[in-house]
Design a protein around this motif. Structure first.
Motif, PDB file in Angstrom:
ATOM      1  N   VAL A 125      -4.068   5.087   0.505  1.00  0.00           N
ATOM      2  CA  VAL A 125      -4.295   5.288   1.929  1.00  0.00           C
ATOM      3  C   VAL A 125      -4.974   4.034   2.455  1.00  0.00           C
ATOM      4  CG1 VAL A 125      -5.480   6.681   3.649  1.00  0.00           C
ATOM      5  CG2 VAL A 125      -4.533   7.755   1.599  1.00  0.00           C
ATOM      6  N   ARG A 126      -4.428   3.511   3.525  1.00  0.00           N
ATOM      7  CA  ARG A 126      -4.987   2.294   4.108  1.00  0.00           C
ATOM      8  C   ARG A 126      -6.140   2.612   5.030  1.00  0.00           C
ATOM      9  NH1 ARG A 126      -1.644  -2.424   6.618  1.00  0.00           N
ATOM     10  NH2 ARG A 126      -3.382  -3.719   6.113  1.00  0.00           N
ATOM     11  N   ASP A 127      -7.179   1.841   4.918  1.00  0.00           N
ATOM     12  CA  ASP A 127      -8.324   1.988   5.801  1.00  0.00           C
ATOM     13  C   ASP A 127      -7.939   1.449   7.179  1.00  0.00           C
ATOM     14  OD1 ASP A 127     -10.815   2.404   6.797  1.00  0.00           O
ATOM     15  OD2 ASP A 127     -11.724   0.662   5.828  1.00  0.00           O
ATOM     16  N   SER A 128      -8.227   2.193   8.217  1.00  0.00           N
ATOM     17  CA  SER A 128      -7.816   1.792   9.561  1.00  0.00           C
ATOM     18  C   SER A 128      -8.907   1.044  10.322  1.00  0.00           C
ATOM     19  CB  SER A 128      -7.394   3.023  10.365  1.00  0.00           C
ATOM     20  OG  SER A 128      -8.501   3.887  10.507  1.00  0.00           O
ATOM     21  N   SER A 129     -10.005   0.726   9.656  1.00  0.00           N
ATOM     22  CA  SER A 129     -11.069  -0.002  10.345  1.00  0.00           C
ATOM     23  C   SER A 129     -10.652  -1.466  10.547  1.00  0.00           C
ATOM     24  CB  SER A 129     -12.361   0.067   9.535  1.00  0.00           C
ATOM     25  OG  SER A 129     -12.195  -0.574   8.283  1.00  0.00           O
ATOM     26  N   GLU A 183       0.831  -1.209   0.000  1.00  0.00           N
ATOM     27  CA  GLU A 183       0.000   0.000   0.000  1.00  0.00           C
ATOM     28  C   GLU A 183       0.864   1.257   0.000  1.00  0.00           C
ATOM     29  OE1 GLU A 183      -3.254   0.485  -0.311  1.00  0.00           O
ATOM     30  OE2 GLU A 183      -3.632  -1.661  -0.530  1.00  0.00           O
ATOM     31  N   THR A 241     -10.298  -5.339  10.317  1.00  0.00           N
ATOM     32  CA  THR A 241     -10.496  -6.293   9.232  1.00  0.00           C
ATOM     33  C   THR A 241     -10.673  -7.688   9.832  1.00  0.00           C
ATOM     34  OG1 THR A 241      -8.137  -6.697   9.024  1.00  0.00           O
ATOM     35  CG2 THR A 241      -9.059  -4.910   7.698  1.00  0.00           C
TER      36      THR A 241
END
Length: 90
Positions: A50-54, A44, A56
């Motif tokens: 931009v990495r999603d911080s939610s 990434e 996983t």
């Protein structure tokens, strides 16, 4: 060396073996997931996204595996303490 010492040693060694066997599998899988997560993060950053911080599915699995490995380590630790108690009791 009395029967109490032998019982404590036997119980301690058994708990160490059980704890190790319970912690080994989840720990190896956790390390593999961490390596995969680091690989995704490197990809990434190289890609510029931009990495999603939610949370996983992998992060939830890592929490579960960490908990399982910790439980096995606690069992092995209790076994180690029993072995030490077997040496301490006279």
């Amino acid at each position: 060396m009395g029967p109490i010492n032998l019982m404590l040693w036997a119980a301690g060694v058994a708990l160490i073996a059980i704890g190790y066997s319970r912690a080994r599998g989840p720990w190896e899988r956790l390390q593999a997931l961490r390596a995969q997560e680091a690989n995704v993060a490197r990809y990434e950053s190289w890609r510029g996204g931009v990495r999603d911080s939610s949370p996983t599915g992998a992060s939830v699995a890592m929490d579960l595996l960490r908990r399982q490995a910790r439980t096995g380590a606690v069992i092995a630790g209790i076994g180690f303490l029993l072995v030490l108690a077997g040496f301490a009791i006279r």
